[in-house]
Structure formats: structure tokens, C-alpha cells
Scaffold this motif. Structure first.
Motif, short mmCIF file in Angstrom:
data_model
loop_
_atom_site.label_atom_id
_atom_site.label_comp_id
_atom_site.label_asym_id
_atom_site.label_seq_id
_atom_site.Cartn_x
_atom_site.Cartn_y
_atom_site.Cartn_z
N THR A 102 -33.87 5.54 15.33
CA THR A 102 -35.27 5.97 15.18
C THR A 102 -35.79 5.65 13.78
N GLU A 103 -34.97 5.90 12.77
CA GLU A 103 -35.38 5.63 11.39
C GLU A 103 -35.66 4.15 11.18
N SER A 104 -34.81 3.29 11.74
CA SER A 104 -35.00 1.85 11.58
C SER A 104 -36.27 1.38 12.29
N VAL A 105 -36.54 1.94 13.47
CA VAL A 105 -37.78 1.60 14.18
C VAL A 105 -38.99 1.95 13.32
N ASP A 106 -38.97 3.15 12.73
CA ASP A 106 -40.10 3.58 11.90
C ASP A 106 -40.26 2.68 10.69
N ASP A 107 -39.16 2.30 10.06
CA ASP A 107 -39.23 1.44 8.87
C ASP A 107 -39.86 0.09 9.19
N LEU A 108 -39.46 -0.51 10.31
CA LEU A 108 -40.01 -1.81 10.67
C LEU A 108 -41.48 -1.71 11.07
N LYS A 109 -41.84 -0.62 11.75
CA LYS A 109 -43.24 -0.44 12.12
C LYS A 109 -44.12 -0.28 10.88
N GLU A 110 -43.60 0.42 9.88
CA GLU A 110 -44.37 0.68 8.66
C GLU A 110 -44.57 -0.59 7.84
N SER A 111 -43.72 -1.59 8.03
CA SER A 111 -43.83 -2.80 7.21
C SER A 111 -45.13 -3.56 7.48
N LYS A 112 -45.60 -3.50 8.73
CA LYS A 112 -46.85 -4.17 9.14
C LYS A 112 -46.85 -5.66 8.75
N GLN A 113 -45.67 -6.27 8.77
CA GLN A 113 -45.55 -7.69 8.48
C GLN A 113 -45.14 -8.43 9.74
N THR A 114 -45.54 -9.70 9.82
CA THR A 114 -45.11 -10.55 10.94
C THR A 114 -44.52 -11.83 10.37
N PHE A 115 -43.62 -12.44 11.13
CA PHE A 115 -42.91 -13.63 10.65
C PHE A 115 -42.71 -14.59 11.81
N ASP A 116 -42.59 -15.88 11.45
CA ASP A 116 -42.23 -16.87 12.47
C ASP A 116 -40.79 -16.66 12.92
N LEU A 117 -39.91 -16.47 11.93
CA LEU A 117 -38.47 -16.42 12.21
C LEU A 117 -37.84 -15.25 11.48
N ILE A 118 -37.08 -14.45 12.21
CA ILE A 118 -36.28 -13.37 11.62
C ILE A 118 -34.82 -13.79 11.68
N ILE A 119 -34.16 -13.80 10.54
CA ILE A 119 -32.72 -14.07 10.48
C ILE A 119 -32.01 -12.74 10.25
N ILE A 120 -31.13 -12.38 11.15
CA ILE A 120 -30.44 -11.09 11.10
C ILE A 120 -28.96 -11.32 10.82
#
Length: 256
Positions: free
Chosen positions: A95-113
Motif C-alpha cells: 500500500t505504501e509503495s502504491v501511494d508513493d508512485l501515485k504521489e510522484s505524478k510523473q510518467t515515463f516511456d520506459l521503466i527499468i526495475i
């Protein structure tokens, strides 16, 4: 007491060509002690790989040199025992990770994990140098972010990509450790990531380790998959490698 004499196998020279346990020789009707001990050591190394953790501090220090956005997330798994028993929880973010990513409000072409998977040591050893070979090929063309993910399964990339509205994800993950390759890294790519996708939607680059693909080879294949996925707007079983279009001539000796 008479010393045991090892009878060498006539195919022993073939052992230089493969990590497979062939031509082991014998002492009477038993395996030589050296082979028994070697097998036990390999088994112990594989078990240690499963219990290994991401070297987060070191990885973050190296990744910052790329000058890209970096996030840290974790799955819903609480410990390694649960990770092995509940792969479904390793496919969904906490849940914490979901909230962190939502708060970033950034978009990207490619996410490298960079994800620990079943061998965090594979990521600690191979991920950054593979990125060093890849990023110069793609940064002028695509917006990229990097994410460190702990207690992660491959499909965790789908939720990450969806939350960041990414067009594509590439998850570097520790593969199931074998007796000859406890630090093998794989890369799975997915175009238009979304929760619920299955493996036919992904492309896989496997066996990145000292006796497998080099960093250059892995980066070259990944570069091809990224470009083709964006050009054709797909990934998975409908996207095949055209080896004739790849420059795989250069090799890199990977650390043991």
C-alpha cells in the motif's frame, strides 16, 4: 589403510565445455569425495542466493550517476519465507509503495526495475553494468526511470508501469539459482503494462551471468526489444528476435 584411487572418466575433457556435472569419475561404486563436496557447496550457494538481499546502498550510489529518477518500492511480501510460499503477493505492490508512485505524478516511456526475485546477488552483481551498456543507446530517444523493488516477482512490473503510465517496462530480476549459476539475471520486457497480464505478453532475456550472456549481449538484445516494441506497439510471443540485426560480436567477461 589403502588410499582410494579415483578412476577418471574417459570423457573428462568435455568438462571444459560445460558446467553440467558430467564425467565425474568414480571410486569403486561411489562418486569421488571431491565431487560430493563440490555438489554440496553448489547447493549451499544456491540456497544462499535465494536468501540474499539487494545491496540497496551500493546500488543507489551507482544508479545516481546516471542522473535518472529513482524510486524504491516493495511488494506485499513480509519476509523470504512468505516470498517462497505466496508468489501472488510478490506480484502486487505494498500500500505504501502504491501511494508513493501515485504521489510522484510523473510518467515515463520506459521503466527499468531492478528486482531481487530469487537471487538478489544476481542484481547486485550484474544489473548496473548491463545498464551502463544499455542507457547510452536509449536515453536520447526515451524518457526513463529506474526502480529498486524488493520481494518482487516478475509481474510486479505490471502494476508499477500502470501506476506511472509507462509505455513499457523492463524488469531485471534474479532468476531461480541453479547449481552452476546461483547469480543468473533475467530481463522481462512488457509493452503497455497492466495488472493481469500473463507471460505471453512478455519477452525474456535469460542467463545473464559469467557463463551466459555478457553485459554487451544482454544490452544489445534489450535495446532491440525496446525499439521494436515501440515501433510495433507490442511485446511477447508476437515479437521475435532478428539475430541478423544484432551486434553480438563484442564479449564481456563477467565477474564470478
Amino acid at each position: 589403510m589403502r588410499k582410494a584411487i579415483i578412476s577418471e572418466d574417459p570423457w573428462s575433457k568435455l568438462r571444459t565445455l560445460s558446467k553440467a556435472r558430467i564425467a565425474l569419475g568414480h571410486v569403486g561404486g561411489s562418486l569421488p569425495l571431491r565431487e560430493v563436496l563440490d555438489f554440496k557447496l553448489a547447493h549451499a550457494n544456491a540456497k544462499d542466493a535465494i536468501d540474499s538481499s539487494l545491496n540497496t546502498e551500493s546500488l543507489l550510489g551507482q544508479l545516481k550517476t546516471f542522473g535518472l529518477p529513482i524510486f524504491q518500492v516493495s511488494s506485499q511480501i513480509s519476509d523470504r519465507k512468505e516470498f517462497l510460499k505466496r508468489p501472488d503477493l510478490g506480484r502486487r505492490l505494498s500500500t505504501e509503495s502504491v501511494d508513493d508512485l501515485k504521489e510522484s505524478k510523473q510518467t515515463f516511456d520506459l521503466i527499468i526495475i531492478l528486482a531481487d526475485g530469487l537471487s538478489a546477488e544476481a542484481i547486485n552483481t550484474h544489473a548496473v553494468e548491463t545498464l551502463q551498456n544499455l542507457l547510452p543507446k536509449i536515453l536520447e530517444k526515451y524518457s526513463v526511470a529506474i526502480i529498486l523493488a524488493s520481494q518482487a516477482r516478475v509481474a510486479l512490473a505490471d502494476e508499477i508501469g500502470s501506476l506511472l503510465s509507462a509505455k513499457m517496462t523492463a524488469i531485471f530480476i534474479g532468476e531461480r539459482p541453479g547449481l552452476s549459476s546461483p547469480k543468473s539475471m533475467g530481463i522481462y520486457t512488457t509493452y503497455k503494462p497492466a495488472i493481469g497480464l500473463t507471460d505471453e505478453s512478455r519477452n525474456c532475456i535469460s542467463n545473464i551471468h559469467e557463463d551466459g550472456l555478457s553485459y554487451h549481449e544482454a544490452a544489445e538484445i534489450l535495446h532491440y526489444l525496446i525499439n521494436e516494441s515501440f515501433r510495433r506497439q507490442l511485446s511477447g510471443v508476437n515479437l521475435k528476435l532478428d539475430l541478423g540485426r544484432l551486434d553480438l560480436g563484442e564479449t564481456t567477461v563477467l565477474p564470478k
